[in-house]
Design a protein around this motif. Structure first.
Motif, mmCIF file in Angstrom:
data_model
loop_
_atom_site.group_PDB
_atom_site.id
_atom_site.type_symbol
_atom_site.label_atom_id
_atom_site.label_comp_id
_atom_site.label_asym_id
_atom_site.label_seq_id
_atom_site.Cartn_x
_atom_site.Cartn_y
_atom_site.Cartn_z
ATOM 1 N N SER A 27 -2.597 -5.710 6.924
ATOM 2 C CA SER A 27 -2.696 -5.600 5.470
ATOM 3 C C SER A 27 -1.563 -4.745 4.915
ATOM 4 C CB SER A 27 -4.045 -4.971 5.079
ATOM 5 O OG SER A 27 -5.112 -5.748 5.546
ATOM 6 N N LEU A 28 -1.157 -3.746 5.689
ATOM 7 C CA LEU A 28 0.014 -2.932 5.362
ATOM 8 C C LEU A 28 1.096 -3.262 6.374
ATOM 9 C CD1 LEU A 28 -1.691 0.507 4.593
ATOM 10 C CD2 LEU A 28 -0.672 -1.068 2.930
ATOM 11 N N LYS A 29 2.256 -3.687 5.906
ATOM 12 C CA LYS A 29 3.310 -4.179 6.795
ATOM 13 C C LYS A 29 4.448 -3.167 6.900
ATOM 14 C CE LYS A 29 2.342 -9.007 5.683
ATOM 15 N NZ LYS A 29 1.081 -8.698 4.985
ATOM 16 N N PRO A 30 5.189 -3.194 8.008
ATOM 17 C CA PRO A 30 6.332 -2.290 8.163
ATOM 18 C C PRO A 30 7.292 -2.392 6.984
ATOM 19 C CG PRO A 30 5.870 -3.389 10.241
ATOM 20 C CD PRO A 30 4.985 -4.030 9.210
ATOM 21 N N GLY A 31 7.672 -1.223 6.435
ATOM 22 C CA GLY A 31 8.580 -1.187 5.304
ATOM 23 C C GLY A 31 7.903 -1.290 3.949
ATOM 24 N N GLU A 32 6.622 -1.615 3.937
ATOM 25 C CA GLU A 32 5.915 -1.790 2.664
ATOM 26 C C GLU A 32 5.611 -0.426 2.023
ATOM 27 O OE1 GLU A 32 1.678 -3.677 1.045
ATOM 28 O OE2 GLU A 32 2.499 -4.305 2.979
ATOM 29 N N LYS A 33 5.742 -0.375 0.721
ATOM 30 C CA LYS A 33 5.441 0.847 -0.014
ATOM 31 C C LYS A 33 3.955 0.910 -0.344
ATOM 32 C CE LYS A 33 6.757 3.501 -4.131
ATOM 33 N NZ LYS A 33 7.613 3.533 -5.346
ATOM 34 N N LEU A 34 3.329 2.059 -0.090
ATOM 35 C CA LEU A 34 1.935 2.240 -0.442
ATOM 36 C C LEU A 34 1.788 2.353 -1.957
ATOM 37 C CD1 LEU A 34 1.660 2.830 2.616
ATOM 38 C CD2 LEU A 34 0.072 4.668 2.017
ATOM 39 N N PRO A 35 0.626 1.960 -2.487
ATOM 40 C CA PRO A 35 0.396 2.158 -3.924
ATOM 41 C C PRO A 35 0.487 3.645 -4.279
ATOM 42 C CG PRO A 35 -1.267 0.710 -2.965
ATOM 43 C CD PRO A 35 -0.495 1.287 -1.826
ATOM 44 N N PRO A 36 0.691 3.976 -5.543
ATOM 45 C CA PRO A 36 0.723 5.385 -5.945
ATOM 46 C C PRO A 36 -0.549 6.110 -5.521
ATOM 47 C CG PRO A 36 1.443 3.978 -7.742
ATOM 48 C CD PRO A 36 0.922 3.068 -6.681
ATOM 49 N N GLU A 37 -0.412 7.402 -5.310
ATOM 50 C CA GLU A 37 -1.514 8.212 -4.793
ATOM 51 C C GLU A 37 -2.770 8.077 -5.652
ATOM 52 O OE1 GLU A 37 -1.795 12.796 -4.693
ATOM 53 O OE2 GLU A 37 -0.652 12.237 -2.911
ATOM 54 N N ARG A 38 -2.598 8.152 -6.960
ATOM 55 C CA ARG A 38 -3.760 8.054 -7.855
ATOM 56 C C ARG A 38 -4.474 6.709 -7.682
ATOM 57 N NH1 ARG A 38 -4.794 10.665 -12.589
ATOM 58 N NH2 ARG A 38 -2.622 11.405 -12.725
ATOM 59 N N GLU A 39 -3.688 5.637 -7.635
ATOM 60 C CA GLU A 39 -4.263 4.288 -7.497
ATOM 61 C C GLU A 39 -4.970 4.124 -6.156
ATOM 62 O OE1 GLU A 39 -2.514 -0.236 -7.016
ATOM 63 O OE2 GLU A 39 -1.442 1.177 -8.327
#
Length: 258
Positions: A27-39
């Motif tokens: 679901s989370l792939k290498p190089g992918e940016k995580l959503p903002p902390e609040r979100e």
């Protein structure tokens, strides 16, 4: 009888496990940016300090990286788990291409089987996108001049099948071999496209594989993956034999007996 108290897991540990599961399942792939902390905190229904602690733990393990002012990303190192010196040598030696095809036959057959059984609507949408990109790369007017683009589209389609199979070991093995897979496909296509009908046959095989997965026909999907790779292997062997015969003729040597 002595009873041990049940310890309530720390919230940060629960978040850490949840994020690790997302990394494993793809679901989370290498190089992918995580959503903002609040979100992300709202998504998990947790406080930002607990989320921040979980992210720090994963960063300490090398799974996430933070960029100042740029956010948090999944580490690219997760793509390199199979990039050891042996694979670097394999990438440079085309004579081991058939070994890779045999390995792909075993790996991708079972990946196609599970994809047909487990693909979600989101997986099927991604498979459709990757298949259409592959189809477009074969139809492109300048396709002969850019085999790498075709190879990337081809490898991405097969990787999408592994993602749809929802087996974490299959998925990460395929991801780890992705660079080697691309180079192998470039070499294969360069040889196979010397035959006039091979491009259409390869596209037909990919379409049959795609259709069987979308229809949920697991055994058929495994068979279609096998047929595709056997066609590639037999085509390469045929070309190798033709090259050997041509070399013997150029050296004035007799043809080998069948």
């Amino acid at each position: 009888m002595a009873y041990q108290r049940v310890r309530q897991p720390r919230l940060a540990d629960v978040i850490t496990e949840r994020l690790e599961a997302m990394l494993l399942e793809g679901s989370l792939k290498p190089g992918e940016k995580l959503p903002p902390e609040r979100e992300l905190a709202e998504h998990f229904g947790v406080s930002r300090p607990s989320l921040r602690e979980a992210i720090q733990k994963l960063a300490a393990r090398g799974l996430l990286t933070s960029r100042q002012g740029g956010g948090t990303f999944v580490s690219e190192q997760l793509n390199n788990s199979y990039s050891d010196p042996l694979l670097e040598m394999l990438a440079r030696h085309g004579e081991f291409n058939l070994d890779l095809l045999e390995f792909r036959d075993a790996l991708e057959g079972i990946a196609a089987y599970y994809a047909a059984l487990r693909a979600t609507p989101a997986d099927k949408a991604m498979l459709k996108t990757r298949f259409e990109a592959l189809e477009e790369s074969y139809r492109h007017p300048d396709r002969a001049s850019d085999p790498m683009r075709e190879a990337r589209a081809d490898a991405a389609f097969h990787l999408a099948i592994a993602e749809a199979g929802h087996n974490v070991l299959l998925l990460h093995t395929m991801r780890g071999l992705f660079h080697l897979l691309e180079k192998s496909i470039v070499a294969n296509l360069a040889h196979l496209f010397e035959k006039p009908d091979s491009r259409d046959r390869l596209m037909d095989q990919h379409r049959a594989l795609y259709d069987s997965i979308i229809a949920g026909h697991a055994d058929e999907a495994r068979t279609r993956a096998h047929e595709h790779l056997i066609f590639v292997e037999e085509g390469l062997l045929e070309l190798e034999r033709a090259e050997t015969r041509a070399q013997r003729r150029s050296q004035g040597l007799p043809e080998p007996r069948a």
